[in-house]
Design a protein around this motif. Structure first.
Motif, PDB file in Angstrom:
ATOM      1  N   PRO A 203       0.807  -1.225   0.000  1.00 29.59           N
ATOM      2  CA  PRO A 203       0.000   0.000   0.000  1.00 29.59           C
ATOM      3  C   PRO A 203       0.840   1.274   0.000  1.00 29.59           C
ATOM      4  O   PRO A 203       0.452   2.269  -0.618  1.00 29.59           O
ATOM      5  CB  PRO A 203      -0.831  -0.118   1.276  1.00 29.59           C
ATOM      6  N   ILE A 204       1.997   1.266   0.682  1.00 30.72           N
ATOM      7  CA  ILE A 204       2.812   2.471   0.733  1.00 30.72           C
ATOM      8  C   ILE A 204       3.391   2.784  -0.640  1.00 30.72           C
ATOM      9  O   ILE A 204       3.336   3.922  -1.118  1.00 30.72           O
ATOM     10  CB  ILE A 204       3.930   2.316   1.782  1.00 30.72           C
ATOM     11  N   THR A 205       3.949   1.772  -1.302  1.00 34.34           N
ATOM     12  CA  THR A 205       4.503   1.966  -2.645  1.00 34.34           C
ATOM     13  C   THR A 205       3.426   2.417  -3.618  1.00 34.34           C
ATOM     14  O   THR A 205       3.644   3.334  -4.426  1.00 34.34           O
ATOM     15  CB  THR A 205       5.140   0.659  -3.150  1.00 34.34           C
ATOM     16  N   GLU A 206       2.270   1.798  -3.534  1.00 36.17           N
ATOM     17  CA  GLU A 206       1.166   2.162  -4.422  1.00 36.17           C
ATOM     18  C   GLU A 206       0.710   3.593  -4.153  1.00 36.17           C
ATOM     19  O   GLU A 206       0.447   4.365  -5.082  1.00 36.17           O
ATOM     20  CB  GLU A 206       0.005   1.185  -4.218  1.00 36.17           C
ATOM     21  N   PHE A 207       0.637   3.966  -2.876  1.00 31.50           N
ATOM     22  CA  PHE A 207       0.221   5.325  -2.513  1.00 31.50           C
ATOM     23  C   PHE A 207       1.223   6.357  -3.030  1.00 31.50           C
ATOM     24  O   PHE A 207       0.831   7.388  -3.583  1.00 31.50           O
ATOM     25  CB  PHE A 207       0.072   5.424  -0.992  1.00 31.50           C
ATOM     26  N   VAL A 208       2.522   6.084  -2.846  1.00 34.54           N
ATOM     27  CA  VAL A 208       3.555   7.018  -3.305  1.00 34.54           C
ATOM     28  C   VAL A 208       3.486   7.178  -4.814  1.00 34.54           C
ATOM     29  O   VAL A 208       3.564   8.297  -5.344  1.00 34.54           O
ATOM     30  CB  VAL A 208       4.950   6.530  -2.862  1.00 34.54           C
ATOM     31  N   PHE A 209       3.336   6.073  -5.523  1.00 35.37           N
ATOM     32  CA  PHE A 209       3.308   6.122  -6.988  1.00 35.37           C
ATOM     33  C   PHE A 209       2.121   6.951  -7.480  1.00 35.37           C
ATOM     34  O   PHE A 209       2.280   7.845  -8.319  1.00 35.37           O
ATOM     35  CB  PHE A 209       3.229   4.703  -7.541  1.00 35.37           C
ATOM     36  N   TYR A 210       0.930   6.660  -6.981  1.00 34.68           N
ATOM     37  CA  TYR A 210      -0.255   7.368  -7.457  1.00 34.68           C
ATOM     38  C   TYR A 210      -0.277   8.825  -6.991  1.00 34.68           C
ATOM     39  O   TYR A 210      -0.772   9.698  -7.702  1.00 34.68           O
ATOM     40  CB  TYR A 210      -1.525   6.636  -7.014  1.00 34.68           C
ATOM     41  N   THR A 211       0.246   9.089  -5.800  1.00 40.27           N
ATOM     42  CA  THR A 211       0.329  10.476  -5.336  1.00 40.27           C
ATOM     43  C   THR A 211       1.260  11.282  -6.222  1.00 40.27           C
ATOM     44  O   THR A 211       0.944  12.420  -6.615  1.00 40.27           O
ATOM     45  CB  THR A 211       0.820  10.521  -3.885  1.00 40.27           C
ATOM     46  N   GLN A 212       2.393  10.699  -6.546  1.00 43.90           N
ATOM     47  CA  GLN A 212       3.356  11.378  -7.411  1.00 43.90           C
ATOM     48  C   GLN A 212       2.748  11.649  -8.787  1.00 43.90           C
ATOM     49  O   GLN A 212       2.857  12.752  -9.325  1.00 43.90           O
ATOM     50  CB  GLN A 212       4.601  10.511  -7.548  1.00 43.90           C
ATOM     51  N   SER A 213       2.093  10.653  -9.375  1.00 47.13           N
ATOM     52  CA  SER A 213       1.476  10.820 -10.692  1.00 47.13           C
ATOM     53  C   SER A 213       0.375  11.873 -10.650  1.00 47.13           C
ATOM     54  O   SER A 213       0.259  12.711 -11.553  1.00 47.13           O
ATOM     55  CB  SER A 213       0.914   9.485 -11.183  1.00 47.13           C
ATOM     56  N   SER A 214      -0.439  11.843  -9.593  1.00 51.48           N
ATOM     57  CA  SER A 214      -1.534  12.803  -9.482  1.00 51.48           C
ATOM     58  C   SER A 214      -1.025  14.226  -9.330  1.00 51.48           C
ATOM     59  O   SER A 214      -1.584  15.157  -9.926  1.00 51.48           O
ATOM     60  CB  SER A 214      -2.424  12.434  -8.287  1.00 51.48           C
TER      61      SER A 214
END
Length: 324
Positions: A203-214
């Motif tokens: 979840p942390i990796t997924e959150f960082v990735f999508y936050t960065q993209s957004s």
């Protein structure tokens, strides 16, 4: 008891290395449909390479185009060639392949280049909007602000930030355990598909990735819209009706491409896609990764009189060299 614990750890380590390749299903359909899709995507790919490559040649060969605006357009065309090449050649190979397989490292390399080039494109669109804002809203200060040095710095910023943003999160995603299945119902290696195949949640990796993209998407689209709003406000102050129509035509066509690119990207990576059919996700990905690189030269360059004249001269010189 300790022997059982050690054996379980070794089993887990071996399980993480079971998947050595992924299978990209691509688009469904019989052999005739696959041949049609192969021909269609091949034509689009060739036209994209020719359109953007011709723009690069025109910018390099014509001294009249050695200005910041055309320097940005030339770099943007170069970017589009690499962006479409990150997906289409592998997609074409998969269509005619029986196995439709891509290696583990090849999948994550495609994942990295696809997102890095997409991020670079967002930054380029914002820089080009800034350039147009200066040229129309502050024409007297444009030559002193948009110097060759600043233009080079902005282009370097786009490339560096685009390619430095994703190595760490994509590296951590590649270290997740993938122990099967290895089938990706897409034509490229994408975030959602890879996370769905992981045997352990991250979840942390997924959150960082999508936050960065957004953040990249939102900040660039807000800046682009702000620039064009100020630009259109300046257009209303133009006394000439012909000048207003020309400016509206240019801004409108630019905004159509920006809306097409950002609209489809945001549907895929900002809004939830769980209820979206797989085929629709593939089509949306096609729009921003294959269609926009094809039409961007038409919108940003080929509508420009100086660019059309330069292209005509380049084609004429090529024809002379072939005849001689």
């Amino acid at each position: 008891m300790s022997f059982y614990f050690v054996d379980l750890r070794s089993m887990n380590r071996s399980a993480t290395h079971i998947v050595t390749e992924f299978v990209l299903l691509g688009f469904p359909g019989c052999w005739e449909i696959q041949i049609f899709l192969f021909s269609l995507f091949l034509v689009i790919y060739v036209l994209t390479l020719l359109g953007n490559g011709t723009i690069i040649c025109a910018v390099r060969c014509d001294p009249r185009l050695h200005t910041p605006m055309y320097f940005l357009l030339g770099n943007f065309a170069f970017l589009e060639i690499w962006y479409v090449s990150s997906t289409v050649p592998n997609m074409l190979a998969n269509i005619v392949s029986n196995t439709k397989a891509i290696t583990f490292s090849g999948c994550f390399l495609q994942f990295y280049f696809f997102f890095s080039l997409g991020t670079t494109e967002c930054l380029f669109l914002a820089v080009m909007a800034y350039d147009r804002y200066l040229a129309i809203c502050r024409p007297l200060h444009y030559p002193t602000i948009m110097t060759g040095r600043l233009c080079g710095m902005l282009v370097s910023f786009c490339w560096i930030i685009g390619f430095l943003g994703y190595p760490i999160p994509i590296f951590f995603i590649s270290q997740l355990p993938f122990c099967g299945p290895n089938i990706i119902d897409h034509f490229l290696c994408d975030m959602d598909a890879l996370m769905a195949l992981s045997c352990a949640p991250a979840p942390i990796t997924e959150f960082v990735f999508y936050t960065q993209s957004s953040l990249v998407l939102f900040f660039t689209i807000i800046y682009i819209l702000r620039s064009y709003i100020l630009l259109l406000r300046a257009v209303f102050q133009v006394p000439s009706a012909a000048g207003q129509r020309k400016a509206f035509s240019t801004c409108g066509s630019h905004l159509v491409v920006v809306s097409l690119f950002y609209g489809t990207v945001m549907v895929m990576y900002v809004s939830p896609t769980y209820g979206l059919p797989i085929l629709m996700q593939k089509i949306l990905t096609l729009v921003y990764s294959v269609i926009t690189p094809l039409i961007n030269p038409l919108i940003y360059s080929l509508r420009n009189k100086d660019m059309k004249l330069a292209l005509r001269n380049v084609l004429f010189e090529m024809k002379i060299s072939q005849n001689s």
